[in-house]
Design an enzyme around this catalytic site. Sequence first.
Site, PDB file in Angstrom:
ATOM      1  N   ASP A 129     -36.348   6.598  11.050  1.00  0.00           N
ATOM      2  CA  ASP A 129     -36.563   5.234  11.527  1.00  0.00           C
ATOM      3  C   ASP A 129     -36.640   4.214  10.402  1.00  0.00           C
ATOM      4  OD1 ASP A 129     -36.721   6.353  14.108  1.00  0.00           O
ATOM      5  OD2 ASP A 129     -38.845   6.811  13.802  1.00  0.00           O
TER       6      ASP A 129
ATOM      7  N   LYS B  36     -37.730  -3.756   6.144  1.00  0.00           N
ATOM      8  CA  LYS B  36     -39.043  -4.153   6.671  1.00  0.00           C
ATOM      9  C   LYS B  36     -40.005  -4.700   5.626  1.00  0.00           C
ATOM     10  CE  LYS B  36     -39.399  -2.156  11.019  1.00  0.00           C
ATOM     11  NZ  LYS B  36     -40.037  -1.299  12.016  1.00  0.00           N
TER      12      LYS B  36
ATOM     13  N   GLN C 221     -32.160  11.136  11.664  1.00  0.00           N
ATOM     14  CA  GLN C 221     -33.394  11.678  11.094  1.00  0.00           C
ATOM     15  C   GLN C 221     -33.460  11.342   9.596  1.00  0.00           C
ATOM     16  OE1 GLN C 221     -31.581  14.178  13.344  1.00  0.00           O
ATOM     17  NE2 GLN C 221     -32.584  12.837  14.778  1.00  0.00           N
TER      18      GLN C 221
ATOM     19  N   ASP D 181     -40.648  -7.686   5.322  1.00  0.00           N
ATOM     20  CA  ASP D 181     -41.384  -8.746   6.020  1.00  0.00           C
ATOM     21  C   ASP D 181     -42.677  -8.261   6.666  1.00  0.00           C
ATOM     22  OD1 ASP D 181     -39.176  -7.421   7.520  1.00  0.00           O
ATOM     23  OD2 ASP D 181     -40.095  -8.417   9.256  1.00  0.00           O
TER      24      ASP D 181
ATOM     25  N   GLY E 132     -36.091  -8.578   8.415  1.00  0.00           N
ATOM     26  CA  GLY E 132     -36.216  -8.794   9.850  1.00  0.00           C
ATOM     27  C   GLY E 132     -35.230  -7.895  10.571  1.00  0.00           C
TER      28      GLY E 132
ATOM     29  N   ASN F 259     -32.154  13.067  19.835  1.00  0.00           N
ATOM     30  CA  ASN F 259     -33.496  12.843  19.257  1.00  0.00           C
ATOM     31  C   ASN F 259     -33.499  11.569  18.411  1.00  0.00           C
ATOM     32  OD1 ASN F 259     -31.758  14.112  17.448  1.00  0.00           O
ATOM     33  ND2 ASN F 259     -33.317  15.408  16.512  1.00  0.00           N
ATOM     34  N   ALA F 260     -32.322  11.110  17.996  1.00  0.00           N
ATOM     35  CA  ALA F 260     -32.221   9.905  17.178  1.00  0.00           C
ATOM     36  C   ALA F 260     -32.337   8.658  18.036  1.00  0.00           C
ATOM     37  CB  ALA F 260     -30.873   9.890  16.453  1.00  0.00           C
ATOM     38  N   GLY F 261     -32.815   7.586  17.422  1.00  0.00           N
ATOM     39  CA  GLY F 261     -32.825   6.283  18.066  1.00  0.00           C
ATOM     40  C   GLY F 261     -32.522   5.264  16.990  1.00  0.00           C
TER      41      GLY F 261
ATOM     42  N   LYS G 112     -31.592   2.957   9.513  1.00  0.00           N
ATOM     43  CA  LYS G 112     -30.245   3.479   9.221  1.00  0.00           C
ATOM     44  C   LYS G 112     -29.202   2.832  10.124  1.00  0.00           C
ATOM     45  CE  LYS G 112     -31.752   7.586  10.195  1.00  0.00           C
ATOM     46  NZ  LYS G 112     -33.184   7.320  10.336  1.00  0.00           N
TER      47      LYS G 112
HETATM   48  P1  GDP Z   1     -33.209   4.204  12.408  1.00  0.00           P
HETATM   49  O1  GDP Z   1     -33.593   5.351  13.279  1.00  0.00           O
HETATM   50  O2  GDP Z   1     -33.302   4.553  10.953  1.00  0.00           O
HETATM   51  O3  GDP Z   1     -31.883   3.605  12.749  1.00  0.00           O
HETATM   52  O4  GDP Z   1     -34.307   3.084  12.647  1.00  0.00           O
HETATM   53  P2  GDP Z   1     -34.933   2.632  14.071  1.00  0.00           P
HETATM   54  O5  GDP Z   1     -33.958   1.767  14.761  1.00  0.00           O
HETATM   55  O6  GDP Z   1     -35.493   3.797  14.807  1.00  0.00           O
HETATM   56  O7  GDP Z   1     -36.209   1.823  13.598  1.00  0.00           O
HETATM   57  C1  GDP Z   1     -36.115   0.718  12.772  1.00  0.00           C
HETATM   58  C2  GDP Z   1     -36.724  -0.481  13.495  1.00  0.00           C
HETATM   59  O8  GDP Z   1     -36.944  -1.526  12.572  1.00  0.00           O
HETATM   60  C3  GDP Z   1     -35.813  -1.074  14.555  1.00  0.00           C
HETATM   61  O9  GDP Z   1     -36.610  -1.615  15.570  1.00  0.00           O
HETATM   62  C4  GDP Z   1     -35.076  -2.182  13.806  1.00  0.00           C
HETATM   63  O10 GDP Z   1     -34.641  -3.227  14.660  1.00  0.00           O
HETATM   64  C5  GDP Z   1     -36.159  -2.666  12.893  1.00  0.00           C
HETATM   65  N1  GDP Z   1     -35.727  -3.174  11.599  1.00  0.00           N
HETATM   66  C6  GDP Z   1     -34.732  -2.746  10.788  1.00  0.00           C
HETATM   67  N2  GDP Z   1     -34.751  -3.417   9.615  1.00  0.00           N
HETATM   68  C7  GDP Z   1     -35.792  -4.278   9.698  1.00  0.00           C
HETATM   69  C8  GDP Z   1     -36.365  -5.241   8.786  1.00  0.00           C
HETATM   70  O11 GDP Z   1     -35.932  -5.414   7.657  1.00  0.00           O
HETATM   71  N3  GDP Z   1     -37.472  -5.929   9.237  1.00  0.00           N
HETATM   72  C9  GDP Z   1     -37.995  -5.748  10.478  1.00  0.00           C
HETATM   73  N4  GDP Z   1     -39.060  -6.449  10.835  1.00  0.00           N
HETATM   74  N5  GDP Z   1     -37.485  -4.863  11.338  1.00  0.00           N
HETATM   75  C10 GDP Z   1     -36.409  -4.138  10.954  1.00  0.00           C
HETATM   76  P1  IMO Z   2     -33.940   8.720  13.755  1.00  0.00           P
HETATM   77  O1  IMO Z   2     -32.498   9.135  13.569  1.00  0.00           O
HETATM   78  C1  IMO Z   2     -38.108   9.932  13.502  1.00  0.00           C
HETATM   79  C2  IMO Z   2     -38.986  14.117  14.478  1.00  0.00           C
HETATM   80  C3  IMO Z   2     -39.818  14.396  15.702  1.00  0.00           C
HETATM   81  C4  IMO Z   2     -40.535  15.659  15.257  1.00  0.00           C
HETATM   82  C5  IMO Z   2     -39.450  16.397  14.475  1.00  0.00           C
HETATM   83  C6  IMO Z   2     -38.730  17.464  15.266  1.00  0.00           C
HETATM   84  O2  IMO Z   2     -34.142   7.678  14.768  1.00  0.00           O
HETATM   85  O3  IMO Z   2     -34.556   8.419  12.418  1.00  0.00           O
HETATM   86  P2  IMO Z   2     -36.840  17.351  17.139  1.00  0.00           P
HETATM   87  O4  IMO Z   2     -36.850  16.747  18.499  1.00  0.00           O
HETATM   88  O5  IMO Z   2     -35.790  16.816  16.241  1.00  0.00           O
HETATM   89  O6  IMO Z   2     -36.839  18.853  17.161  1.00  0.00           O
HETATM   90  O7  IMO Z   2     -38.268  16.945  16.497  1.00  0.00           O
HETATM   91  O8  IMO Z   2     -38.530  15.405  14.051  1.00  0.00           O
HETATM   92  N1  IMO Z   2     -37.772  13.296  14.724  1.00  0.00           N
HETATM   93  C7  IMO Z   2     -37.655  12.017  14.344  1.00  0.00           C
HETATM   94  N2  IMO Z   2     -38.555  11.181  13.783  1.00  0.00           N
HETATM   95  N3  IMO Z   2     -36.863   9.514  13.730  1.00  0.00           N
HETATM   96  C8  IMO Z   2     -35.931  10.350  14.266  1.00  0.00           C
HETATM   97  O9  IMO Z   2     -34.628  10.033  14.378  1.00  0.00           O
HETATM   98  C9  IMO Z   2     -36.330  11.655  14.654  1.00  0.00           C
HETATM   99  N4  IMO Z   2     -35.708  12.719  15.226  1.00  0.00           N
HETATM  100  C10 IMO Z   2     -36.598  13.702  15.240  1.00  0.00           C
HETATM  101  O10 IMO Z   2     -40.716  13.341  15.945  1.00  0.00           O
HETATM  102  O11 IMO Z   2     -41.574  15.343  14.361  1.00  0.00           O
HETATM  103 MG    MG Z   3     -34.920   5.809  14.835  1.00  0.00          MG
END
Ligand code: GDP
Ligand code: IMO
Ligand code: MG
Length: 427
Positions: free
Chosen positions: A13, A331, A224, A333, A415, A38-40, A16
Amino acid sequence: MPATVVIGTQWGDEGKGKMTDLLSKEMQVVVRYQGGHNAGHTIVVDGETFALQLLPSGVLYPFITPVIGNGVVVEPKILIEEMDRLTARGVDCSRLVVSGSAHLVMPYHQEIDALTERYLGKNRLGTTKRGIGPAYADKASRIGLRVQDLLDPKIFRQKLDVVLKEKNLVLAKVYNRLGLSADDIARAYLDEYAPRLAPHIGDAVGLVHDTLAAGGGVLLEGAQATFLDLDHGTYPFVTSSNPVAGGACTGAGIGPRYISRVVGVAKAYVTRVGAGPFPTEIFGPEGDFIVEKGREFGVNTGRRRRPGWFDAVMMRHAVRLNSVDELVVTKLDILDTFPTLEVCVAYEAGGCRYESMPWHQSVLHDVTPVYERLPGWQSDTSGCMLESDLPKAALDYLDFLSEQSGVPISYVGVGPGRDQIIRYSGR
Ligand code: GDP
Ligand code: IMO
Ligand code: MG
């Protein structure tokens, strides 16, 4: 043009998705190379939020061919729903190519994932319960079903019958559950999902190599992160694939010589979801503040992410493991209001000082972080558009992270918006 890899350097998170989206402008093909739903990955465009699970983050651009590589585990229903959701919002997903060699996440994988977590009780890993671990386990055990099997009903059914016999025994005898019906699964996968996915299933490796040979840009998007890597993460509190840059080679089918650039994404602090060691974890109001301001809740599961200070020991290790060329710090900010910030520069345990990651994990569970305190900038950075707009204390903080990590910082996020990212060169 050689390939670029985007990886997470912490516990996921890091942002990426947003970085992949940004770099996609220069690319033709974007490949997800491991993980599953599992990714978001979040991208915010003109105030509209796109949260992607299986589709590569380049999908929003009409000139990108999004690819799901062989290293990914695919839950077909989720993929179809994701495509439908994006299509309804005006995103064209018709160019998607799914590798026939990617493995399928099956209903028993999800059920066994959830049951195993329950069975582990207080020792549970805190998985996303998406069936990721069981799907990769079946791949390694050579009893997995692959995306290409959707195109061959006879083979699909043969394989399913063999594997389901064993899975139903486990469900009944170990977990006291009712077995699953092969007919029901075959009906859903072959009659419902296969016709929808068939136009997308193909030769992902061939496409990637043809693009590289023609001089096109290929971006490999990690899901991840480094410390969730099955081999290099904080085992067993990891995912079941290889998010590190090396995983991009196996998961997309290219040799290491094709990769010329590795972009490591890091938050200006650290978060982790699920269980496992976390030396710089912040408990109390400062942590709660980061969680609230940074909206640190899982994109898919809604779980609260655990907050912590930036850990340079981890980062130095991530730089080594991935051959990181440049760091993107996101992040920034979120730290705007802190009067002082802590950065972990070393660990102490058992009278020893560790400047690099202890190889034995028992040590990691017991370390005390050694912090360097830096002054905060206490002003709003979210409107900054240039490096020169950033306050001096923020520049000092970033330069300290870069110096401690041993790599330059190339971008800084201020942001969630697509444009809230600053090109950075440092001093
Ligand atoms: P990923 O899994 O690595 O793609 O990251 P996620 O999307 O799960 O989580 C990152 C969160 O931070 C998302 O809600 C993005 O919109 C937000 N985000 C990314 N870059 C920034 C930043 O520079 N500042 C802020 N405030 N939010 C950010
Ligand atoms: P993105 O791509 C954060 C964590 C789970 C758990 C461990 C194993 O959005 O960064 P799994 O379901 O993969 O067997 O869970 O990995 N986990 C993540 N944590 N961001 C993710 O994806 C994750 N995908 C899995 O919370 O600790
Ligand atoms: Mg994520």
